[in-house]
Design an enzyme around this catalytic site. Structure first.
Site, short mmCIF file in Angstrom:
data_model
loop_
_atom_site.label_atom_id
_atom_site.label_comp_id
_atom_site.label_asym_id
_atom_site.label_seq_id
_atom_site.Cartn_x
_atom_site.Cartn_y
_atom_site.Cartn_z
CD GLN B 130 -33.77 13.66 32.46
OE1 GLN B 130 -33.52 14.56 33.24
NE2 GLN B 130 -34.84 13.68 31.69
N GLY B 131 -29.82 10.56 31.53
CA GLY B 131 -28.79 10.86 30.53
C GLY B 131 -29.39 11.34 29.23
CD GLU B 248 -40.86 18.65 34.82
OE1 GLU B 248 -40.84 18.73 33.58
OE2 GLU B 248 -39.98 19.12 35.55
CB SER B 373 -34.48 27.00 28.60
OG SER B 373 -34.98 27.23 27.29
C1 FAD Z 1 -28.95 22.27 37.50
C2 FAD Z 1 -29.10 21.52 36.25
C3 FAD Z 1 -29.39 20.16 36.29
C4 FAD Z 1 -29.51 19.43 35.12
N1 FAD Z 1 -29.75 18.08 35.20
C5 FAD Z 1 -29.81 17.35 34.05
C6 FAD Z 1 -29.97 15.94 34.09
O1 FAD Z 1 -30.06 15.35 35.16
N2 FAD Z 1 -30.01 15.24 32.95
C7 FAD Z 1 -29.91 15.87 31.73
O2 FAD Z 1 -29.99 15.19 30.71
N3 FAD Z 1 -29.74 17.21 31.64
C8 FAD Z 1 -29.68 17.96 32.78
N4 FAD Z 1 -29.48 19.32 32.70
C9 FAD Z 1 -29.28 19.93 31.40
C10 FAD Z 1 -30.47 20.73 30.92
O3 FAD Z 1 -31.51 19.88 30.54
C11 FAD Z 1 -30.00 21.59 29.74
O4 FAD Z 1 -29.08 22.52 30.24
C12 FAD Z 1 -31.14 22.30 29.06
O5 FAD Z 1 -31.95 21.40 28.35
C13 FAD Z 1 -30.65 23.38 28.10
O6 FAD Z 1 -29.73 22.89 27.18
P1 FAD Z 1 -28.31 23.59 26.96
O7 FAD Z 1 -27.70 23.73 28.29
O8 FAD Z 1 -27.59 22.84 25.93
O9 FAD Z 1 -28.65 25.02 26.45
P2 FAD Z 1 -28.96 25.41 24.94
O10 FAD Z 1 -30.04 24.53 24.42
O11 FAD Z 1 -27.70 25.50 24.18
O12 FAD Z 1 -29.56 26.84 25.15
C14 FAD Z 1 -28.80 28.06 25.20
C15 FAD Z 1 -29.78 29.20 25.22
O13 FAD Z 1 -30.54 29.17 24.00
C16 FAD Z 1 -31.92 29.13 24.29
N5 FAD Z 1 -32.60 28.33 23.27
C17 FAD Z 1 -32.35 27.06 22.89
N6 FAD Z 1 -33.22 26.65 21.97
C18 FAD Z 1 -34.06 27.67 21.75
C19 FAD Z 1 -35.17 27.88 20.90
N7 FAD Z 1 -35.65 26.92 20.10
N8 FAD Z 1 -35.79 29.07 20.94
C20 FAD Z 1 -35.33 30.06 21.76
N9 FAD Z 1 -34.29 29.93 22.57
C21 FAD Z 1 -33.65 28.76 22.57
C22 FAD Z 1 -32.01 28.49 25.65
O14 FAD Z 1 -33.22 28.84 26.32
C23 FAD Z 1 -30.80 29.07 26.34
O15 FAD Z 1 -31.13 30.34 26.84
C24 FAD Z 1 -29.35 20.07 33.87
C25 FAD Z 1 -29.08 21.44 33.82
C26 FAD Z 1 -28.95 22.16 35.00
C27 FAD Z 1 -28.65 23.61 34.91
#
Ligand code: FAD
Lengths: 346, 390
Positions: B130-131, B248, B373
């Protein structure tokens, strides 16, 4: 798989809620809380409970009851909790349950039709004993018949009539309490240790359901208020600190709703011999622990997220908060039920 | 209230059970077995096993038979999820393809896509990634900047994805790409189905805090993809993504409950080994978590009931995610507290190997981040379910 309320069961709850909304709203509750109803049991509400079958719910059809189960009773308890409704509904239903399950035929004939119709008020106590006295019984002063332990050490339950009541003060003004002494006691012949435990569990489920109703209503009212109340030029409900707290509460309350429903079903299933009693014990403790916890949280949040007005006497938040506090401690508080859960699973 | 499954569903359960008991080597159920393998070895074993399982008819449980699925009921899918955990079956190598891509293709794919994608997915001949997430676009997916430029019948793609599960084992990746130059936010994005086995695509593993490398980063350097390999309309990728993520919602919490409940028992055993099972604080902690796990089980029965009645659960999925992920994390925080001075150590004084449990404790930190999240789920619950203003 059907884990939900049937349409009939939903209708039952809706009928209670509609009645309270139209005929016994929070202004009527306030009158009771402020002492405007001498015995704390408003006549119109009590009459409705009798007429509409809220009291007859678990009484068998042969005794003019509806012959339904704890699931339906739990639906009513939830609606009454949501309305912070006063009156000896729970005590009457539980006294009838004790008589139904442990009474002699004669005792059943004497009491069940009256209790089911609201012609007699019932009360129960799982503490104290009929000889030495029963402490802080819900509507003990108003009850025509009280079910209490026969003896502090031995198994057994008795019907108590004609006891002397001493009012017990409590800041939950939605419910009257009294300690009882004296009177005439008559044993319920079928009250084994096992049955006594079952009856306590049934009481616990109905208290949990009341708490679930309180919690849902406290949350709903808080969401409605915070959608409208503006500060800094926007509704306060748009602030994320509030949103997240209310979202977590919504999850918690929903889980407590599931738990209360299942506990009622499990208690009935175990009583019918189709479920392992240990599973029912777990279900009842899960429901009470969760309901107590979430009702305390939701009613505290109701005060917090209303701001200053939530702390006033004029506002209704304190009805919910105080009733939640009292009931959270009844039939085992969070800690007691968690200990029972630990005993079953650790 | 009726908490039983139908006779046909129970029949399915016993068939599946006997297949699983005959086809899972004893060794695989030993704690720490999977952790003891390197990532490639684990992946290969699981992939082969899953192919056999599909050949035996235990794949695509709820997929229509026209797609080679079993055409089963939601109840059978719940039973399947539960039995897989009970039998200590290995985790699927193709979670994203099976959970998200397949139902989306069935719903809106072209006939050619249905034919090409679904069959091979059943037997895991193609592993899908999933990209979505990029370094600058996580929770705010619409901030993505990977670009696709039309070149004849193809798009030429440049950009980077990150935290991509199975990045190095993936064969193809469903990718959110900005295909309209200068477009903003939700507009002008397409979901392109890109072949990862080409010179323009580089996947690199990223090591996770647990030490495993289940995810990685994917770089697109003039990667090519036919414009026909777009799922949904070109430029309408946001809608495709929302549909895809909605699958989901039917997900069954029963497998999570079954797995977490077993872990709870393992943690309780650790408490007994350390003599901490009589500590009232520990007992209270454990019972609190157990309460939440039991609620999760009931919630999954509620979800199953709604699905069977054909009701759309809508944004209730956020509640399901919050309940299971937060309870799971709480469970492992309790585990750490029980360990006390033994926290982080590989073994207990009596020799108990704690590493498999530690692995779960590490993993518990991720579940409140991926798949939306907890903060994002709370926003959704507050705004879409409770109706609080944005
Ligand atoms: C084990 C694992 C597997 C994954 N697999 C995939 C995959 O296969 N494909 C893929 O595309 N992605 C994947 N991901 C990525 C995952 O979808 C993202 O990490 C997730 O969407 C959060 O984005 P970010 O890491 O950029 O955090 P950010 O969005 O930068 O968030 C940082 C912090 O800010 C908080 N935050 C962000 N926006 C808000 C808001 N509006 N209000 C309040 N708080 C907020 C978040 O909750 C978090 O605590 C994976 C991640 C993990 C950990």
């Amino acid at each position: 798989m059907f884990f939900a309320l049937t349409e009939d069961q939903q209708e039952f709850g809706k009928a209670v809620r509609d009645y309270l909304a139209e005929r016994f709203d929070l202004a009527a509750v306030r009158e009771v809380v402020e002492g405007g109803v001498a015995d704390g049991n408003p006549a119109s509400l009590w009459a409705a409970a009798g007429e509409q079958g809220w009291l007859a719910v678990t009484v068998g059809e042969e005794h003019d009851g509806l012959g339904l189960g704890l699931v339906e009773a739990q639906v009513i308890a939830r609606a009454l909790g949501a309305g912070v409704a006063p009156g000896p509904w729970r005590g009457t239903v539980l006294a009838a349950e004790a008589i139904r399950l442990a009474g002699s035929d004669e005792q059943r004939r004497a009491w069940l039709p009256k209790l089911a119709a609201g012609e007699a008020v019932g009360a129960v106590s799982h503490r104290g004993d009929v000889a030495g006295g029963l402490p802080a019984v819900e509507y003990g002063a108003e009850a025509d018949v009280v079910v209490g332990p026969s003896d502090p050490d031995l198994a057994g339950l008795s019907l108590l009539t004609g006891a002397t009541a001493t009012p017990v003060g409590s800041y939950d003004g939605t419910t009257r309490l009294a300690s009882l002494s004296g009177g005439t006691a008559e044993a319920l012949p079928g009250a084994t240790v096992e049955l006594q435990k079952q009856l306590t569990d049934r009481a616990t489920v109905l208290v949990a359901a009341d708490l679930v109703g309180i919690a849902r209503e406290a949350l709903t009212r808080t969401v409605a208020y915070d959608r409208d109340r503006e500060q800094f030029g926007v509704p306060v409900g748009s602030f994320q600190a509030i949103k997240h707290a209310l979202a977590d509460l919504h999850v918690g309350v929903t889980m407590a709703e599931h738990a209360s429903l299942y506990a009622a079903h499990a208690a009935d299933s175990a009583a019918a011999g189709v479920l392992d009693p240990a599973e029912a014990d777990l279900a009842v403790s899960v429901a009470k622990a969760k309901a107590s916890e979430v009702a305390l949280q939701a009613t505290a949040a109701m005060i917090q997220y209303h701001g200053g007005i939530g702390y006033t006497w004029e506002h209704e938040a304190h009805f919910f908060y105080k009733r939640a506090k009292r009931l959270a401690g009844q039939y085992g508080d969070v800690a007691v039920h968690r200990e029972r859960i630990a005993t079953l699973t650790v | 209230m009726d908490l039983t499954f139908t006779a046909a569903e129970e029949e399915f359960r016993s068939e599946l059970r006997s297949w699983l008991s005959a086809n899972i080597p004893q060794e695989w159920t030993r704690p720490g077995f999977w952790e003891s393998l390197d990532d490639d070895e684990s992946f290969r074993l699981r992939r082969d096993w899953e192919r056999d399982k599909a050949d035996a008819g235990f794949a695509g449980i709820q997929w229509p038979t026209e797609y080679g699925g079993r055409g089963g009921t939601p109840g059978m899918k719940a039973i399947y999820d539960e039995e897989m955990v009970r039998a200590h079956a290995p985790r699927t190598v193709n979670p994203l393809g099976l959970t998200f891509l397949a139902p989306t293709v069935m719903a809106i794919g072209t006939d050619a896509q249905k034919k090409e994608i679904i069959g091979p997915l059943l037997r895991n001949e193609v592993v899908w990634c999933q990209g979505f997430s990029e370094p600058g676009a996580g929770s705010d997916l619409a901030a993505l900047s990977t670009k696709g430029v039309r070149d004849g019948d193809d798009f030429v793609v440049n950009g980077q994805k990150v935290w991509t599960t199975n990045a190095v084992h993936g064969d193809k990746i469903f990718t959110m790409v900005r295909t309209e130059a200068g477009s903003e936010k939700h507009r002008g994005i397409s979901m392109l189905l890109i072949d990862m086995d080409q010179p323009g695509v580089t996947a690199r593993p990223l090591r996770q805090m647990s030490g495993a490398s289940e995810f990685g980063e994917v770089f697109f350097d003039d990667a090519r993809v036919a414009a026909a390999d777009c799922l949904g309309e070109i430029g309408d990728g946001w809608r495709t993504a929302m549909l895809l993520l909605s699958f989901e919602r039917g997900a069954s919490g029963i497998s999570q409950y079954t797995e977490f409940r077993r872990q709870y028992d393992e943690i309780a055993a650790v408490a007994r080994t350390l003599g901490r099972d009589t500590d009232p604080v520990v007992r209270d902690d454990l019972a609190r978590v157990l309460t939440e796990l039991e609620c999760l089980k009931l919630h999954s029965m509620h979800v199953l009931t709604q699905v069977e009645q054909g009701r759309d659960l809508g944004f209730e999925a956020s509640m399901t995610k919050l309940q299971w992920s937060e309870a799971f994390q709480d469970l492992w925080e309790v585990y750490d507290r029980i360990l006390g001075e033994h926290a982080t150590l590989d073994t207990l004084p009596d020799g108990t190997d704690l590493r498999p449990l530690h692995g779960q404790a590490m993993w518990s930190r991720s579940v409140t981040i991926w798949g939306g999240s907890s903060q994002v789920q709370r926003n959704i619950t507050a705004e879409r379910v409770l109706g609080l203003p944005r």
